[in-house]
Motif scaffolding. Structure first.
Motif, PDB file in Angstrom:
ATOM      1  N   UNK A  27     -69.529  79.466 -57.389  1.00  0.00           N
ATOM      2  CA  UNK A  27     -70.421  78.370 -57.044  1.00  0.00           C
ATOM      3  C   UNK A  27     -71.522  78.781 -56.073  1.00  0.00           C
ATOM      4  N   UNK A  28     -71.204  79.713 -55.202  1.00  0.00           N
ATOM      5  CA  UNK A  28     -72.209  80.113 -54.222  1.00  0.00           C
ATOM      6  C   UNK A  28     -73.093  81.241 -54.751  1.00  0.00           C
ATOM      7  N   UNK A  29     -72.454  82.257 -55.313  1.00  0.00           N
ATOM      8  CA  UNK A  29     -73.219  83.434 -55.709  1.00  0.00           C
ATOM      9  C   UNK A  29     -74.015  83.238 -56.987  1.00  0.00           C
ATOM     10  N   UNK A  30     -73.670  82.202 -57.741  1.00  0.00           N
ATOM     11  CA  UNK A  30     -74.360  82.006 -59.008  1.00  0.00           C
ATOM     12  C   UNK A  30     -75.611  81.160 -58.841  1.00  0.00           C
ATOM     13  N   UNK A  31     -76.115  81.140 -57.619  1.00  0.00           N
ATOM     14  CA  UNK A  31     -77.232  80.240 -57.309  1.00  0.00           C
ATOM     15  C   UNK A  31     -78.437  80.453 -58.237  1.00  0.00           C
ATOM     16  N   UNK A  32     -78.771  81.697 -58.510  1.00  0.00           N
ATOM     17  CA  UNK A  32     -79.937  81.955 -59.356  1.00  0.00           C
ATOM     18  C   UNK A  32     -79.751  81.350 -60.742  1.00  0.00           C
ATOM     19  N   UNK A  33     -78.578  81.617 -61.326  1.00  0.00           N
ATOM     20  CA  UNK A  33     -78.311  81.114 -62.667  1.00  0.00           C
ATOM     21  C   UNK A  33     -78.343  79.589 -62.698  1.00  0.00           C
ATOM     22  N   UNK A  34     -77.797  78.989 -61.666  1.00  0.00           N
ATOM     23  CA  UNK A  34     -77.786  77.528 -61.622  1.00  0.00           C
ATOM     24  C   UNK A  34     -79.214  76.985 -61.526  1.00  0.00           C
ATOM     25  N   UNK A  35     -79.976  77.576 -60.653  1.00  0.00           N
ATOM     26  CA  UNK A  35     -81.374  77.120 -60.506  1.00  0.00           C
ATOM     27  C   UNK A  35     -82.131  77.292 -61.821  1.00  0.00           C
ATOM     28  N   UNK A  93     -76.948  68.932 -53.616  1.00  0.00           N
ATOM     29  CA  UNK A  93     -77.868  68.470 -54.668  1.00  0.00           C
ATOM     30  C   UNK A  93     -79.313  68.552 -54.179  1.00  0.00           C
ATOM     31  N   UNK A  94     -79.531  68.100 -52.967  1.00  0.00           N
ATOM     32  CA  UNK A  94     -80.890  68.144 -52.410  1.00  0.00           C
ATOM     33  C   UNK A  94     -81.425  69.572 -52.399  1.00  0.00           C
ATOM     34  N   UNK A  95     -80.569  70.502 -52.026  1.00  0.00           N
ATOM     35  CA  UNK A  95     -81.001  71.899 -51.984  1.00  0.00           C
ATOM     36  C   UNK A  95     -81.367  72.379 -53.381  1.00  0.00           C
ATOM     37  N   UNK A  96     -80.615  71.929 -54.357  1.00  0.00           N
ATOM     38  CA  UNK A  96     -80.921  72.322 -55.740  1.00  0.00           C
ATOM     39  C   UNK A  96     -82.279  71.760 -56.145  1.00  0.00           C
ATOM     40  N   UNK A  97     -82.477  70.481 -55.863  1.00  0.00           N
ATOM     41  CA  UNK A  97     -83.735  69.829 -56.226  1.00  0.00           C
ATOM     42  C   UNK A  97     -84.909  70.561 -55.577  1.00  0.00           C
ATOM     43  N   UNK A  98     -84.719  70.951 -54.319  1.00  0.00           N
ATOM     44  CA  UNK A  98     -85.790  71.637 -53.599  1.00  0.00           C
ATOM     45  C   UNK A  98     -85.896  73.102 -54.007  1.00  0.00           C
ATOM     46  N   UNK A 105     -84.123  75.437 -53.057  1.00  0.00           N
ATOM     47  CA  UNK A 105     -84.008  76.193 -51.808  1.00  0.00           C
ATOM     48  C   UNK A 105     -82.726  77.026 -51.862  1.00  0.00           C
ATOM     49  N   UNK A 106     -82.895  78.279 -52.183  1.00  0.00           N
ATOM     50  CA  UNK A 106     -81.749  79.158 -52.408  1.00  0.00           C
ATOM     51  C   UNK A 106     -80.877  79.274 -51.160  1.00  0.00           C
ATOM     52  N   UNK A 107     -81.519  79.533 -50.052  1.00  0.00           N
ATOM     53  CA  UNK A 107     -80.783  79.714 -48.804  1.00  0.00           C
ATOM     54  C   UNK A 107     -80.024  78.440 -48.433  1.00  0.00           C
ATOM     55  N   UNK A 110     -76.942  77.906 -50.731  1.00  0.00           N
ATOM     56  CA  UNK A 110     -75.807  78.770 -50.444  1.00  0.00           C
ATOM     57  C   UNK A 110     -75.132  78.400 -49.130  1.00  0.00           C
ATOM     58  N   UNK A 111     -75.954  78.028 -48.154  1.00  0.00           N
ATOM     59  CA  UNK A 111     -75.390  77.632 -46.861  1.00  0.00           C
ATOM     60  C   UNK A 111     -74.565  76.359 -47.009  1.00  0.00           C
ATOM     61  N   UNK A 112     -75.162  75.366 -47.663  1.00  0.00           N
ATOM     62  CA  UNK A 112     -74.474  74.078 -47.818  1.00  0.00           C
ATOM     63  C   UNK A 112     -73.185  74.221 -48.616  1.00  0.00           C
ATOM     64  N   UNK A 113     -73.286  74.948 -49.709  1.00  0.00           N
ATOM     65  CA  UNK A 113     -72.109  75.079 -50.575  1.00  0.00           C
ATOM     66  C   UNK A 113     -71.012  75.854 -49.877  1.00  0.00           C
ATOM     67  N   UNK A 114     -71.377  76.923 -49.236  1.00  0.00           N
ATOM     68  CA  UNK A 114     -70.383  77.746 -48.553  1.00  0.00           C
ATOM     69  C   UNK A 114     -69.693  76.949 -47.446  1.00  0.00           C
ATOM     70  N   UNK A 115     -70.499  76.244 -46.681  1.00  0.00           N
ATOM     71  CA  UNK A 115     -69.947  75.411 -45.615  1.00  0.00           C
ATOM     72  C   UNK A 115     -68.986  74.377 -46.191  1.00  0.00           C
ATOM     73  N   UNK A 116     -69.427  73.752 -47.273  1.00  0.00           N
ATOM     74  CA  UNK A 116     -68.614  72.716 -47.903  1.00  0.00           C
ATOM     75  C   UNK A 116     -67.266  73.277 -48.362  1.00  0.00           C
ATOM     76  N   UNK A 117     -67.308  74.418 -49.035  1.00  0.00           N
ATOM     77  CA  UNK A 117     -66.069  75.012 -49.540  1.00  0.00           C
ATOM     78  C   UNK A 117     -65.171  75.444 -48.393  1.00  0.00           C
ATOM     79  N   UNK A 118     -65.754  76.013 -47.383  1.00  0.00           N
ATOM     80  CA  UNK A 118     -64.946  76.479 -46.268  1.00  0.00           C
ATOM     81  C   UNK A 118     -64.356  75.321 -45.475  1.00  0.00           C
ATOM     82  N   UNK A 119     -65.071  74.222 -45.443  1.00  0.00           N
ATOM     83  CA  UNK A 119     -64.555  73.039 -44.751  1.00  0.00           C
ATOM     84  C   UNK A 119     -63.243  72.606 -45.385  1.00  0.00           C
TER      85      UNK A 119
END
Lengths: 242, 242
Positions: free
Chosen positions: B114-122, B205-210, B212-214, B217-226
DNA sequence: CCCGCTCTATTTGTCCAACAATTTAGAGGC
DNA sequence: GCCTCTAAATTGTTGGACAAATAGAGCGGG
């Protein structure tokens, strides 16, 4: 209590083996056994559950198939957690007819695992890993037939994945082995392995050593796509020649 | 760390039972048997494979455990495909004492997917995908019990993975569902889902819409780690209480 | 004291034979 | 043609036997 047919009238009556499995699960729960602990011997289980040894053995086979225990002669049954591998193993059954989409999907999966995981690989990789990678790649050059070369090629990528120290990922990669081997072999000769593949691998290793993220991703992606290019060229029905 | 089978997958010699399993698989393949078809009787299998009935039965138990065959008295073994339920069944095995390594490995796998596949998702994501993600997340807020909320949470992540349009990845993700659900539920209340989880998803979702790669990844990683934080806190011996 | 060897007892792996339980298929009566 | 009932075939379970592997005890040498 006997709840066997209360929930589902169509459910077949539970066999003695199923009962023994349930009792084993209960036993594991009650005693708070966890990974690494030993189960009682077959004889003891027979006495405890009042079942014959063959029945206990069939029950143990189920637990083994589930990846919950590992049995060694003389040692006995040890609790493990290989459920992920077992789950994947069970899905490796119908691999006979692989559709073009599956090929493409698995290739994409490889890209994700090997290209996108660059940060994790850079974080975890050691000198020993690098040495082994170079050693594997050297052997690749010396192989004589294509099958062995493909195996060696696969081994290289597996070894790289192993760097992540993540059994779940490694298991998934192993599951895809038959398909990946097919992709690797496609459109290659021994000469290809000796030259192109070998140098591509070396370039990947060099990028790792230099900790050059961009170079690594470029090299790896190019390498993977080079192997897959032949599939794109062939028609949509060329996959399963039967 | 659970490295027992990482370096040396299977050095043990294959038992006769394993052989019979392999031969049964080959037989199914050769004859092109599929769901609904019958396997030979135990007696015939004994003669065909030169093994005793007990051995054949243990092999059959494995196939049964895998959800590949269904056996009825007098009728014999029929090929079925209950592998998914078997997989769920095997993970229902006292989910509490799934080894810490498995949890950790699967969590790491999620991060990679989910985090590392950011390019493919975008690259692949569409307006329709975004709309659906927001809709799923909205429902998450309205759920009443934790189980449903966890399901909805999982659905959100599944939907995101689906963006990759890769069935292999999606299947693997589905396979890990029971474990992921456990991770999701851990240490959460209904309130947590209504507030934190919901907002974390929105931020993703907002990061995806924008694009914004960084941020993504930050939001998703934080979310998963939480979600995983509670597991880290507990000691290594807290897995099986008492 | 420690290391390595052998030997033994224990445990799992496989096979065999018998009987029980279950269900299909067919015989027989209507 | 239909029902019942029996017989046969098949899986389910048991008990016992032997083979194979190996952890552990015991012993001897350094």
């Amino acid at each position: 209590m006997n709840m066997q047919n209360l929930d589902d009238p169509d459910l077949e009556p539970r066999s003695v083996v199923d009962d023994v499995v349930a009792q084993m699960r209960a036993l594991i729960s009650e005693r708070g056994l966890t990974v690494g602990d030993q189960l009682p011997t077959e004889k003891e289980l027979c006495e405890a559950f009042g079942a014959s040894r063959n029945t206990v053995r069939e029950a143990m086979r189920i637990l083994k198939a589930y990846g919950v225990v590992k049995v060694r002669q003389k040692v006995g049954a040890t609790i493990v957690d290989n459920r992920m591998s077992s789950a994947l193993e069970m899905f490796s059954f119908n691999v006979m007819d692989i559709s073009r989409e599956t090929f493409s999907d698995i290739q994409g999966f490889r890209c994700l695992l090997e290209v996108s995981s660059v940060e994790e690989i850079f974080d975890s990789i050691t000198e020993a890993d690098i040495t082994e990678l170079r050693s594997i790649n050297a052997k690749l050059r010396g192989t004589e037939d294509i099958e062995t070369a493909a195996e060696q090629d696969f081994l290289f990528h597996t070894r790289l994945i192993r760097v992540l120290r993540n059994k779940a990922i490694l298991d998934v990669y192993g599951l895809m082995k038959p398909v990946i081997l097919k992709i690797i072999q496609n459109g290659k000769t021994r000469r290809t392995f000796e030259n192109e593949t070998f140098h591509e691998h070396e370039a990947v290793i060099d990028a790792i050593v230099a900790r050059d993220r961009i170079a690594y991703q470029y090299r790896m992606k190019t390498h993977l796509e080079a192997g897959y290019a032949h599939f794109k060229e062939t028609g949509p029905f060329a996959v399963s020649p039967e």
